[in-house]
Design a protein around this motif. Structure first.
Motif, PDB file in Angstrom:
ATOM      1  N   GLY A 180       0.977  -1.160  -0.042  1.00 37.46           N
ATOM      2  CA  GLY A 180       0.005  -0.089   0.006  1.00 37.46           C
ATOM      3  C   GLY A 180       0.914   1.156  -0.029  1.00 37.46           C
ATOM      4  N   LEU A 181       0.217   2.348  -0.411  1.00 34.81           N
ATOM      5  CA  LEU A 181       1.187   3.470  -0.677  1.00 34.81           C
ATOM      6  C   LEU A 181       0.181   4.674  -0.324  1.00 34.81           C
ATOM      7  CD1 LEU A 181       3.628   5.173  -1.834  1.00 34.81           C
ATOM      8  CD2 LEU A 181       2.266   4.994  -3.981  1.00 34.81           C
ATOM      9  N   LEU A 182       1.019   5.739   0.490  1.00 34.86           N
ATOM     10  CA  LEU A 182       0.218   7.002   0.428  1.00 34.86           C
ATOM     11  C   LEU A 182       1.241   7.951  -0.177  1.00 34.86           C
ATOM     12  CD1 LEU A 182      -1.447   9.215   1.955  1.00 34.86           C
ATOM     13  CD2 LEU A 182      -0.208   8.926   3.915  1.00 34.86           C
ATOM     14  N   GLU A 183       0.897   8.811  -0.953  1.00 39.50           N
ATOM     15  CA  GLU A 183       1.596   9.672  -1.705  1.00 39.50           C
ATOM     16  C   GLU A 183       1.230  11.110  -1.608  1.00 39.50           C
ATOM     17  OE1 GLU A 183       3.874  10.232  -5.928  1.00 39.50           O
ATOM     18  OE2 GLU A 183       2.303   8.517  -5.597  1.00 39.50           O
ATOM     19  N   VAL A 184       2.160  12.252  -1.006  1.00 39.98           N
ATOM     20  CA  VAL A 184       1.796  13.395  -0.881  1.00 39.98           C
ATOM     21  C   VAL A 184       2.693  14.203  -2.209  1.00 39.98           C
ATOM     22  CG1 VAL A 184       1.514  15.296   0.388  1.00 39.98           C
ATOM     23  CG2 VAL A 184       1.416  13.259   1.512  1.00 39.98           C
ATOM     24  N   ARG A 185       1.843  14.610  -3.091  1.00 34.62           N
ATOM     25  CA  ARG A 185       2.598  15.264  -4.187  1.00 34.62           C
ATOM     26  C   ARG A 185       2.503  16.669  -3.884  1.00 34.62           C
ATOM     27  NH1 ARG A 185       1.278  11.936  -9.797  1.00 34.62           N
ATOM     28  NH2 ARG A 185       2.024   9.904  -9.093  1.00 34.62           N
ATOM     29  N   ARG A 186       1.362  17.360  -4.034  1.00 33.54           N
ATOM     30  CA  ARG A 186       1.119  18.823  -3.827  1.00 33.54           C
ATOM     31  C   ARG A 186       0.230  18.985  -3.001  1.00 33.54           C
ATOM     32  NH1 ARG A 186       0.951  16.868  -8.825  1.00 33.54           N
ATOM     33  NH2 ARG A 186       2.644  17.533 -10.374  1.00 33.54           N
ATOM     34  N   GLY A 187       0.584  18.872  -1.817  1.00 34.29           N
ATOM     35  CA  GLY A 187      -0.386  19.439  -0.304  1.00 34.29           C
ATOM     36  C   GLY A 187       0.427  18.986   0.865  1.00 34.29           C
ATOM     37  N   ARG A 188      -0.307  18.849   1.889  1.00 30.67           N
ATOM     38  CA  ARG A 188      -0.050  18.542   3.293  1.00 30.67           C
ATOM     39  C   ARG A 188      -0.787  17.427   3.769  1.00 30.67           C
ATOM     40  NH1 ARG A 188      -0.913  23.475   6.887  1.00 30.67           N
ATOM     41  NH2 ARG A 188       0.368  24.250   5.207  1.00 30.67           N
ATOM     42  N   LEU A 189       0.082  16.538   4.483  1.00 26.80           N
ATOM     43  CA  LEU A 189      -0.528  15.698   5.248  1.00 26.80           C
ATOM     44  C   LEU A 189      -0.533  15.991   6.722  1.00 26.80           C
ATOM     45  CD1 LEU A 189      -1.987  12.814   5.841  1.00 26.80           C
ATOM     46  CD2 LEU A 189       0.425  11.746   5.546  1.00 26.80           C
ATOM     47  N   THR A 190      -1.443  16.352   7.221  1.00 24.49           N
ATOM     48  CA  THR A 190      -1.426  16.658   8.949  1.00 24.49           C
ATOM     49  C   THR A 190      -1.567  15.490   9.783  1.00 24.49           C
ATOM     50  OG1 THR A 190      -2.438  19.001   8.210  1.00 24.49           O
ATOM     51  CG2 THR A 190      -2.472  18.295  10.581  1.00 24.49           C
ATOM     52  N   LEU A 191      -0.870  15.197  10.694  1.00 25.26           N
ATOM     53  CA  LEU A 191      -0.946  14.016  11.317  1.00 25.26           C
ATOM     54  C   LEU A 191      -1.531  14.515  12.877  1.00 25.26           C
ATOM     55  CD1 LEU A 191       2.504  12.457  10.572  1.00 25.26           C
ATOM     56  CD2 LEU A 191       0.433  11.891   9.670  1.00 25.26           C
ATOM     57  N   ALA A 192      -1.434  15.428  13.197  1.00 23.78           N
ATOM     58  CA  ALA A 192      -2.211  16.082  14.554  1.00 23.78           C
ATOM     59  C   ALA A 192      -2.245  17.675  14.441  1.00 23.78           C
ATOM     60  CB  ALA A 192      -1.069  15.696  15.516  1.00 23.78           C
ATOM     61  N   SER A 193      -3.320  18.000  15.082  1.00 27.03           N
ATOM     62  CA  SER A 193      -3.835  19.044  14.938  1.00 27.03           C
ATOM     63  C   SER A 193      -4.481  19.584  16.377  1.00 27.03           C
ATOM     64  CB  SER A 193      -4.500  19.551  13.689  1.00 27.03           C
ATOM     65  OG  SER A 193      -5.940  18.964  13.928  1.00 27.03           O
TER      66      SER A 193
END
Length: 99
Positions: free
Chosen positions: A32-45
């Motif tokens: 499986g793959l999680l790919e961030v190309r043009r943006g943001r992955l927020t892990l906590a907020s």
């Protein structure tokens, strides 16, 4: 399976927020793959209120960088004491959440 953020060349300001949950991109072979190309992955907020009453939202992105968004006073910079207190509290909060 794959999850791609910002796949199109024209994509801007894409984001995914993960806080208090699980996001899985997996299959039987573990490819499986999680790919961030043009943006943001927020892990906590969360939210922050500085000593002078200015508020905002804090985030930690996929590279572990903290940031503050949606600040109630444009151009605001917290005092050195407020910035230090924020970072200490953020560290404590993230430890409690298992980061």
């Amino acid at each position: 399976p794959a999850i791609t953020i910002g796949l199109a060349d024209s994509a801007t300001d894409c984001s995914v927020l993960i806080d208090g949950g699980t996001l899985l991109a997996t299959n039987g072979t573990g490819t499986g793959l999680l790919e961030v190309r043009r943006g943001r992955l927020t892990l906590a907020s969360g939210t922050v209120a500085f000593g002078d009453g200015v508020t905002g939202k804090w985030i930690v992105d996929n590279q572990g960088r903290p940031g503050i968004t949606e600040i109630s006073k444009p151009g605001y910079r917290p005092s050195p004491a407020d910035a230090q207190a924020f970072m200490m509290e953020l560290s404590r909060t993230l430890q409690q959440r298992g980061f």
